[in-house]
Write a protein that holds these residues in place. Structure first.
Motif, mmCIF file in Angstrom:
data_model
loop_
_atom_site.group_PDB
_atom_site.id
_atom_site.type_symbol
_atom_site.label_atom_id
_atom_site.label_comp_id
_atom_site.label_asym_id
_atom_site.label_seq_id
_atom_site.Cartn_x
_atom_site.Cartn_y
_atom_site.Cartn_z
ATOM 1 N N ASN A 356 0.808 -1.219 0.000
ATOM 2 C CA ASN A 356 0.000 0.000 0.000
ATOM 3 C C ASN A 356 0.844 1.274 0.000
ATOM 4 O O ASN A 356 0.307 2.375 0.129
ATOM 5 C CB ASN A 356 -0.937 0.009 1.205
ATOM 6 C CG ASN A 356 -1.989 -1.081 1.118
ATOM 7 O OD1 ASN A 356 -2.299 -1.557 0.027
ATOM 8 N ND2 ASN A 356 -2.537 -1.483 2.258
ATOM 9 N N CYS A 357 2.166 1.120 -0.146
ATOM 10 C CA CYS A 357 3.076 2.265 -0.124
ATOM 11 C C CYS A 357 3.516 2.626 -1.545
ATOM 12 O O CYS A 357 3.973 1.750 -2.293
ATOM 13 C CB CYS A 357 4.309 1.956 0.713
ATOM 14 S SG CYS A 357 3.977 1.668 2.460
ATOM 15 N N CYS A 358 3.392 3.884 -1.882
ATOM 16 C CA CYS A 358 3.893 4.400 -3.155
ATOM 17 C C CYS A 358 5.241 5.060 -2.902
ATOM 18 O O CYS A 358 5.390 5.835 -1.949
ATOM 19 C CB CYS A 358 2.916 5.419 -3.736
ATOM 20 S SG CYS A 358 3.465 6.173 -5.293
ATOM 21 N N SER A 359 6.234 4.747 -3.730
ATOM 22 C CA SER A 359 7.541 5.365 -3.561
ATOM 23 C C SER A 359 7.466 6.855 -3.890
ATOM 24 O O SER A 359 6.602 7.307 -4.643
ATOM 25 C CB SER A 359 8.572 4.681 -4.471
ATOM 26 O OG SER A 359 8.160 4.732 -5.826
ATOM 27 N N ALA A 360 8.378 7.612 -3.305
ATOM 28 C CA ALA A 360 8.444 9.057 -3.565
ATOM 29 C C ALA A 360 8.688 9.276 -5.052
ATOM 30 O O ALA A 360 9.646 8.744 -5.622
ATOM 31 C CB ALA A 360 9.553 9.685 -2.734
ATOM 32 N N THR A 361 7.816 10.064 -5.684
ATOM 33 C CA THR A 361 7.784 10.159 -7.140
ATOM 34 C C THR A 361 8.013 11.591 -7.613
ATOM 35 O O THR A 361 7.356 12.525 -7.135
ATOM 36 C CB THR A 361 6.430 9.640 -7.669
ATOM 37 O OG1 THR A 361 6.243 8.284 -7.235
ATOM 38 C CG2 THR A 361 6.361 9.703 -9.176
ATOM 39 N N VAL A 362 8.950 11.740 -8.566
ATOM 40 C CA VAL A 362 9.250 13.044 -9.163
ATOM 41 C C VAL A 362 9.007 12.950 -10.663
ATOM 42 O O VAL A 362 9.553 12.070 -11.347
ATOM 43 C CB VAL A 362 10.709 13.461 -8.899
ATOM 44 C CG1 VAL A 362 10.986 14.828 -9.517
ATOM 45 C CG2 VAL A 362 11.002 13.479 -7.404
ATOM 46 N N LEU A 363 8.182 13.865 -11.176
ATOM 47 C CA LEU A 363 7.848 13.904 -12.593
ATOM 48 C C LEU A 363 8.467 15.128 -13.250
ATOM 49 O O LEU A 363 8.575 16.188 -12.643
ATOM 50 C CB LEU A 363 6.330 13.945 -12.771
ATOM 51 C CG LEU A 363 5.519 12.809 -12.150
ATOM 52 C CD1 LEU A 363 4.027 13.076 -12.321
ATOM 53 C CD2 LEU A 363 5.889 11.463 -12.756
ATOM 54 N N ARG A 364 8.819 14.958 -14.509
ATOM 55 C CA ARG A 364 9.362 16.055 -15.321
ATOM 56 C C ARG A 364 8.633 16.050 -16.664
ATOM 57 O O ARG A 364 8.269 14.995 -17.172
ATOM 58 C CB ARG A 364 10.854 15.855 -15.529
ATOM 59 C CG ARG A 364 11.530 16.881 -16.441
ATOM 60 C CD ARG A 364 13.015 16.602 -16.513
ATOM 61 N NE ARG A 364 13.709 17.549 -17.377
ATOM 62 C CZ ARG A 364 15.039 17.676 -17.456
ATOM 63 N NH1 ARG A 364 15.809 16.903 -16.706
ATOM 64 N NH2 ARG A 364 15.589 18.562 -18.261
ATOM 65 N N GLY A 365 8.412 17.210 -17.222
ATOM 66 C CA GLY A 365 7.732 17.282 -18.502
ATOM 67 C C GLY A 365 6.223 17.161 -18.387
ATOM 68 O O GLY A 365 5.556 16.747 -19.341
ATOM 69 N N VAL A 366 5.682 17.533 -17.240
ATOM 70 C CA VAL A 366 4.229 17.506 -17.044
ATOM 71 C C VAL A 366 3.604 18.658 -17.826
ATOM 72 O O VAL A 366 4.073 19.803 -17.764
ATOM 73 C CB VAL A 366 3.880 17.608 -15.553
ATOM 74 C CG1 VAL A 366 2.387 17.824 -15.348
ATOM 75 C CG2 VAL A 366 4.337 16.344 -14.827
ATOM 76 N N THR A 367 2.540 18.349 -18.550
ATOM 77 C CA THR A 367 1.852 19.362 -19.363
ATOM 78 C C THR A 367 0.396 19.481 -18.933
ATOM 79 O O THR A 367 -0.118 18.651 -18.174
ATOM 80 C CB THR A 367 1.924 18.992 -20.856
ATOM 81 O OG1 THR A 367 1.385 17.669 -21.036
ATOM 82 C CG2 THR A 367 3.365 19.016 -21.346
ATOM 83 N N SER A 368 -0.258 20.508 -19.442
ATOM 84 C CA SER A 368 -1.594 20.860 -18.953
ATOM 85 C C SER A 368 -2.653 19.799 -19.238
ATOM 86 O O SER A 368 -3.695 19.788 -18.578
ATOM 87 C CB SER A 368 -2.037 22.199 -19.560
ATOM 88 O OG SER A 368 -2.049 22.129 -20.974
ATOM 89 N N GLU A 369 -2.411 18.898 -20.203
ATOM 90 C CA GLU A 369 -3.425 17.873 -20.469
ATOM 91 C C GLU A 369 -3.328 16.691 -19.504
ATOM 92 O O GLU A 369 -4.171 15.782 -19.536
ATOM 93 C CB GLU A 369 -3.321 17.364 -21.913
ATOM 94 C CG GLU A 369 -2.045 16.631 -22.253
ATOM 95 C CD GLU A 369 -0.977 17.539 -22.834
ATOM 96 O OE1 GLU A 369 -0.038 17.023 -23.468
ATOM 97 O OE2 GLU A 369 -1.097 18.770 -22.646
ATOM 98 N N MET A 370 -2.335 16.696 -18.647
ATOM 99 C CA MET A 370 -2.176 15.627 -17.667
ATOM 100 C C MET A 370 -2.961 15.946 -16.406
ATOM 101 O O MET A 370 -2.974 17.085 -15.934
ATOM 102 C CB MET A 370 -0.691 15.428 -17.330
ATOM 103 C CG MET A 370 0.159 15.062 -18.530
ATOM 104 S SD MET A 370 1.916 14.975 -18.130
ATOM 105 C CE MET A 370 2.643 14.832 -19.778
#
Length: 481
Positions: A356-370
């Motif tokens: 039930n644990c999600c690892s610490a997540t870093v996103l790059r390149g996120v755009t407005s349709e996401m």
């Protein structure tokens, strides 16, 4: 496993319909406690009991109420381990976060000890000769509090201590995912000497009985912490019935990092701002804006630090990440990450699950349709964006329906103050994390992040109301304007 009962009139009261639901430990979804599924009858009984207790005790001296708060602080300090254990086992708090909550609760109670003596009015010059004019602050009556799962102790203490300190009665509806803390609070206030009926707890599904509580004609004031959607609904109920209310709602808090920032401090602040309690914090920095000239350097350092964020045994002091509270919330976190991936975002760190644990997540390149671009994830997920100027950073930071907390890292005082003045947020921190609270400050947000402020000073606005009183000698003429 513990079975809870409603707390009404100073003691345990069984559910009126005999129905109970399971409170789950989010580590493995095992049953932690059985909780009464409250009904409208239970809510009505609690509010009526609170109102009668308010009428009976409203004129108690400030010193008496001061004594309750002081005693509660002693009990809270004595029982911090007990409260911390519940926070760990019921809502999946790592022990460091549970310790933060218990310390804050003690601090808030100590700050609230002086509140009963600060409920003051003033004398006012009158336009009428010989007339004495003054204003008084008086309690509103019954205050309804609705608390969230993520900081049930902080919010439960804030709401109840201020209601009792200002001479009101209180009815608490806790999150169905965090009921046990409310039971401990009931026993704390009982031991502290609060008369029966002034503190009451009704458990149940907020979607089923929340409107009964907030719309009850004998509830004069509402203090709510939760989602923006529910907060707007409560605001409509309060407006129709002319009730006072404070809303502390969701967030999509920006953290801005300028090229002249101390990079190590900025990385550490970003880690704390978004991954404390696995991102289930309204002030979480889910949007991190980095000046383009240092963007790659920061992204590399932050991704490396994020990969070291520890999950595992919740009572291990170095554990930062615990389980996501419920299957519904886990689905939301998964959906945000998967949608971003599918639409082209790069996962710099995390994005994986262990139970039930999600690892610490870093996103790059996120755009407005996401989906993650605009919506609050309420999980250990953040997105990095570059900017070229402070003007652009402000435009990006303010481009959201939310406005709870914001932070900037820079050595340039002019930049820092410009950001503080123009950021559309209720709280702005300079060279510090987005996540911070203190008992006496005006805590709260703007736009969809809230309405009104919490704190030992700010709460007087919803916990009391002004009354104007004039006096003139009975032998004097009945003067007028």
């Amino acid at each position: 496993m513990t079975q809870l009962e409603h707390w009404i009139g100073g003691g345990a009261v069984a559910a009126s319909n005999g129905a109970y639901f399971d409170d789950l430990n989010p580590v493995d979804d095992s049953v932690y406690s059985r909780v009464p599924a409250g009904t409208a009858d239970d809510v009505n009984r609690a509010v009526e009991t609170a109102y009668q207790a308010y009428l009976k005790h409203r004129d108690l001296p400030a010193a008496v109420r001061e004594g309750w708060i002081a005693k509660a602080a002693e009990i809270m300090e004595r029982d911090t381990a007990k409260f911390a254990d519940v926070l760990v086992d019921e809502i999946g708090s790592p022990i460091a976060k549970a310790g933060f909550e218990t310390r804050f609760a003690v601090s808030f109670l100590r700050a609230a000890i002086g509140v009963p003596r600060r409920i003051r009015g003033e004398t006012i010059p009158s336009d009428t000769l010989g007339r004495f004019s003054m204003s008084l602050r008086q309690p509103v009556g019954v205050v309804a509090g609705i608390t969230p799962f993520n900081v049930p102790l902080i919010k439960g203490i804030k709401q109840s201590a201020m209601a009792l300190a200002t001479g009101n009665a209180f009815v608490l509806l806790p999150s169905e995912s965090a009921p046990m803390i409310a039971d401990l609070l009931a026993k704390l206030w009982k031991e502290a000497g609060v008369p029966d009926g002034l503190f009451n707890v009704v458990y149940g599904n907020g979607a089923e009985i929340g409107d009964v509580l907030t719309g009850h004609p004998k509830v004069a004031s509402i203090t709510f912490t939760g989602s923006s959607r529910v907060g707007k609904h409560i605001a409509e109920i309060a407006a129709r019935n002319l009730k006072k209310y404070t809303l502390e709602l969701g967030g999509k808090s920006p953290l801005v990092i300028c090229a002249d920032a101390d990079l190590d401090k900025a990385v550490n602040a970003a880690l704390f701002s978004i991954f404390m309690y696995q991102g289930q914090v309204c002030m979480g920095a889910s949007r991190i804006y980095v000046e383009r000239s240092i963007f790659d350097k920061f992204a590399e350092a932050f991704a490396a630090a994020t990969s070291r964020a520890k999950s595992g045994e919740l009572r291990e002091p170095t554990t930062m990440l615990g389980p996501i509270i419920s299957e519904r919330q886990r689905d939301r976190v998964r959906r945000h990450i998967d949608d971003a991936r599918a639409k082209g975002a790069e996962v710099l760190a995390g994005g994986e699950w262990d139970g039930n644990c999600c690892s610490a997540t870093v996103l790059r390149g996120v755009t407005s349709e996401m989906t993650v671009f605009e919506e609050e994830t309420f999980g250990p997920v953040t997105s990095l964006y570059p900017f070229d100027s402070l003007e652009e950073a402000l435009e990006l930071a303010n481009n959201t329906e939310y406005g709870l907390s914001a932070s900037i890292f820079t050595r340039d005082l002019d930049k820092a103050l410009a950001f503080a003045q123009r950021a559309e947020a209720g709280m702005v921190h300079i060279n510090a994390p987005t996540l911070h609270d203190e008992p006496h400050v005006p805590f709260g947000g703007t736009k969809a992040s809230g309405f009104g402020r919490e704190g030992t000073e700010a709460d007087l606005e919803i916990m009391t109301e002004w009354k104007w009183v004039t006096m003139q000698s009975a032998t004097a003429g009945a003067g007028g304007h």
